[in-house]
Design an enzyme around this catalytic site. Structure first.
Site, PDB file in Angstrom:
ATOM      1  N   SER A 176      -4.996   3.959   0.229  1.00 35.82           N
ATOM      2  CA  SER A 176      -5.971   3.117   0.139  1.00 35.82           C
ATOM      3  C   SER A 176      -5.632   2.322  -1.348  1.00 35.82           C
ATOM      4  O   SER A 176      -6.626   2.004  -2.157  1.00 35.82           O
ATOM      5  CB  SER A 176      -7.308   3.700   0.132  1.00 35.82           C
ATOM      6  OG  SER A 176      -7.843   4.018   1.406  1.00 35.82           O
ATOM      7  N   HIS A 177      -4.432   2.118  -1.702  1.00 39.35           N
ATOM      8  CA  HIS A 177      -3.822   1.411  -2.801  1.00 39.35           C
ATOM      9  C   HIS A 177      -3.483   0.155  -2.662  1.00 39.35           C
ATOM     10  O   HIS A 177      -2.288  -0.172  -3.019  1.00 39.35           O
ATOM     11  CB  HIS A 177      -2.841   2.514  -3.359  1.00 39.35           C
ATOM     12  CG  HIS A 177      -3.308   3.813  -3.671  1.00 39.35           C
ATOM     13  ND1 HIS A 177      -2.365   4.866  -3.821  1.00 39.35           N
ATOM     14  CD2 HIS A 177      -4.527   4.354  -3.872  1.00 39.35           C
ATOM     15  CE1 HIS A 177      -3.201   5.801  -4.122  1.00 39.35           C
ATOM     16  NE2 HIS A 177      -4.469   5.709  -4.330  1.00 39.35           N
ATOM     17  N   TYR A 178      -4.269  -0.577  -1.933  1.00 39.06           N
ATOM     18  CA  TYR A 178      -4.115  -1.958  -1.689  1.00 39.06           C
ATOM     19  C   TYR A 178      -3.842  -2.899  -3.155  1.00 39.06           C
ATOM     20  O   TYR A 178      -4.445  -2.992  -3.876  1.00 39.06           O
ATOM     21  CB  TYR A 178      -5.116  -3.085  -1.157  1.00 39.06           C
ATOM     22  CG  TYR A 178      -5.665  -1.833  -0.103  1.00 39.06           C
ATOM     23  CD1 TYR A 178      -5.195  -1.236   0.906  1.00 39.06           C
ATOM     24  CD2 TYR A 178      -7.210  -1.325  -0.207  1.00 39.06           C
ATOM     25  CE1 TYR A 178      -5.990  -0.241   1.626  1.00 39.06           C
ATOM     26  CE2 TYR A 178      -7.913  -0.513   0.454  1.00 39.06           C
ATOM     27  CZ  TYR A 178      -7.082   0.059   1.493  1.00 39.06           C
ATOM     28  OH  TYR A 178      -7.961   0.957   1.959  1.00 39.06           O
ATOM     29  N   ASP A 196       0.796  -1.215  -0.222  1.00 42.78           N
ATOM     30  CA  ASP A 196       0.035  -0.050  -0.063  1.00 42.78           C
ATOM     31  C   ASP A 196       0.791   1.113  -0.025  1.00 42.78           C
ATOM     32  O   ASP A 196       1.934   1.100   0.230  1.00 42.78           O
ATOM     33  CB  ASP A 196      -0.927  -0.084   1.257  1.00 42.78           C
ATOM     34  CG  ASP A 196      -1.919   0.976   1.228  1.00 42.78           C
ATOM     35  OD1 ASP A 196      -2.141   1.570   0.199  1.00 42.78           O
ATOM     36  OD2 ASP A 196      -2.630   1.331   2.391  1.00 42.78           O
TER      37      ASP A 196
END
Length: 511
Positions: A449-451, A297
């Site tokens: 929030s860039h999983y 992330d």
């Protein structure tokens, strides 16, 4: 009694990737496509208003995951938003549309994802976007005919304009097209905002084709488990309220539920690390240790300023100018993104200025060394996941952000921002030495929030999918979302997910 229907393709998850795939696959009128989405069919009113995106966190359009306590971040529990709606996270995100630097994608090939370099992915980036009429966009690198209209802010915020001049004053390189992925510089970001409204994947790709007779979209549909016939995936069982359903795919089933949701469904279906599956009461079908591993992330922090005058409301997404820097010259590409945010964004419990009385200069870690995991809490579909990003467990990540803080501090003290600057509220002017800044980085943390990466692409035993996105050891099953990234890219991930899905549609059509 379970209802069963048959399709050519079953696509599970109507986020960015799912909307792209459903629209592209159903272009063939001879092909029947089912798209399943756990969220609602109608968007929330707030989704349309670009500056309202922070209010969507924790709404019914958000799965509202949370991390386990983070050892590397003062044992804090970090909110992990992700979209639950047609359009998925593209319906609740901050509408930033950027490609990672080309080095991010070239690193994929080095990790075993052959055929996924920047140059090889470029046609699929271009296929998604439409920049007709946007000045300074080179058609060698940018698309002019895609469904997704993108452009820089139509009405730039005055703080963004001041930040742009501050960057120039501080001596950083400037580029006309920051989204191209070929330059290491600062510039105006492209945004998925059209005529003052959010343009998400559902609006751009899916809603215009909902009248196709060969496309079925079912919302409020929770996927329970994949179904199999021997070594072949045959579809999925899902529920709509109390009603159980089964959907059969005569060609392929495609998982597009994101790095967290796709991982969950694979594990519920018995595909994953077998010891963990047995622990939570799932009978293993296929041991793939890489499922749920390699979680990455983009955590971020920043310098928060109290403003010398009221900050006017933003008509846009609160962040319009950004840049990439390399904190270590030995790296193969940039590893930190710097950005102006016209609100005083910070970890929720930290003190600071009110919403219209401050701003933040953000430093976001783009190429983390730390790796985390996603695990099941139990064998019940829809249960909250056990997500451990393991932020900052590799000390190099903290050091990179300390470097980034020093760079944005220098930008923040330029003459170009003098009319806006009152005082540094966080970390505070007295916080100067490396150890104090490290402590601040660990305390003031938020997730971008860039999983990514939990079903990584490759050819080794730890890979979950091969370079054609097929799940290893299973026929008729592919993954086409951010989970397949071997390493996270050096930008907000949404533009890359569009490109992955465009390529996946072509792979499926030609297989």
């Amino acid at each position: 009694m379970m209802r069963t229907e048959t399709y050519d393709y079953v696509v599970i998850g109507a986020g960015t990737a799912g909307c792209v795939l459903a629209a592209r696959l159903s272009e063939d009128p001879e092909v029947r496509v089912l798209l399943l989405e756990a969220g609602a069919s109608e968007p929330l009113d707030l989704m349309a208003a670009p500056p309202a995106w922070p209010a969507l966190m924790g709404s019914k359009a958000d799965w509202a995951d949370r991390s386990v306590p983070q050892e590397g971040a003062d044992n804090m529990v970090i909110p992990l938003p992700r979209g639950r709606a047609l359009g998925g996270s593209s319906s609740i995100n901050a509408m930033t549309f950027l490609r990672g630097h080309r080095s991010s994608y070239d690193a994929w090939e080095k990790a075993g994802a052959t055929g996924w370099t920047y140059d090889e992915l470029l046609p699929y980036f271009k296929r998604s976007e439409n920049l007709t009429g946007v000045p300074g966009r080179d058609p060698r690198y940018r698309g002019m005919e895609g469904p997704l209209r993108v452009a820089p802010a139509a009405q730039p915020h005055p703080l963004s304009e001041a930040f742009f001049e501050a960057v120039r004053e501080a001596g950083h390189p400037i580029t006309e097209d920051f989204t191209s992925g070929v330059e290491e510089a600062f510039g105006w970001e492209d945004l998925t905002i059209v005529d003052g409204r959010r343009l998400d994947a559902a609006t751009a790709y899916l809603r215009p084709v909902l009248d196709r007779p060969n496309l079925t979209v079912v919302t409020d549909a929770l996927a329970h488990r994949l179904t199999f016939d021997g070594g072949r995936c045959t579809g999925v069982e899902y529920g709509t309220g109390e009603q159980p359903h089964s959907a059969l795919a005569t060609r392929e089933t495609v998982l597009t539920a994101g790095a967290l949701g796709t991982t969950q469904l694979l594990m519920l279906s018995g595909i994953g690390p077998e010891d963990h599956l047995r622990e939570v009461g799932v009978e293993p079908r296929l041991h793939l240790a890489g499922v749920g591993a390699n979680l990455q992330d983009h955590p971020f922090t920043g310098v928060v300023y109290r403003s010398a005058r009221l900050v006017p409301p933003s008509p846009g997404n609160h962040g319009e100018v950004a840049g990439l820097i390399r904190t270590d010259p030995s790296l193969d590409g940039p590893d930190v993104q710097l950005q102006m945010v016209d609100v005083p964004l910070r970890e929720d419990t930290l003190p600071g200025p009110e919403m219209n009385q401050g701003y933040m200069l953000m430093a976001a870690l783009m190429r983390p060394f730390s790796r985390g995991t996603v695990r099941l809490a139990d064998a019940t579909p829809g249960s909250a996941l056990v997500v451990d990003p393991r932020y900052y467990t590799d000390p190099r990540d903290v050091d990179a952000l300390v470097h980034g803080l020093r760079v944005v501090r220098a930008i923040g003290e330029t003459e170009a921002l003098a009319d806006w600057r009152d005082e540094e509220a966080l970390p505070g002017a007295g916080v100067e030495d490396d150890e104090a800044l490290r402590a601040y980085v660990r305390r003031n943390i938020r997730s971008y929030s860039h999983y990514s990466g939990t079903c990584r692409m490759g050819t080794d035993e730890g890979a979950v999918v091969d370079p054609e996105l097929r799940v290893r050891g299973v026929e008729g099953l592919r993954v086409a979302d951010a989970s397949v990234m071997p390493t996270i890219v050096s930008a907000n991930t949404n533009a890359t997910v569009y490109a992955i899905a465009e390529r996946a549609a072509e792979l499926l059509r030609t297989s």
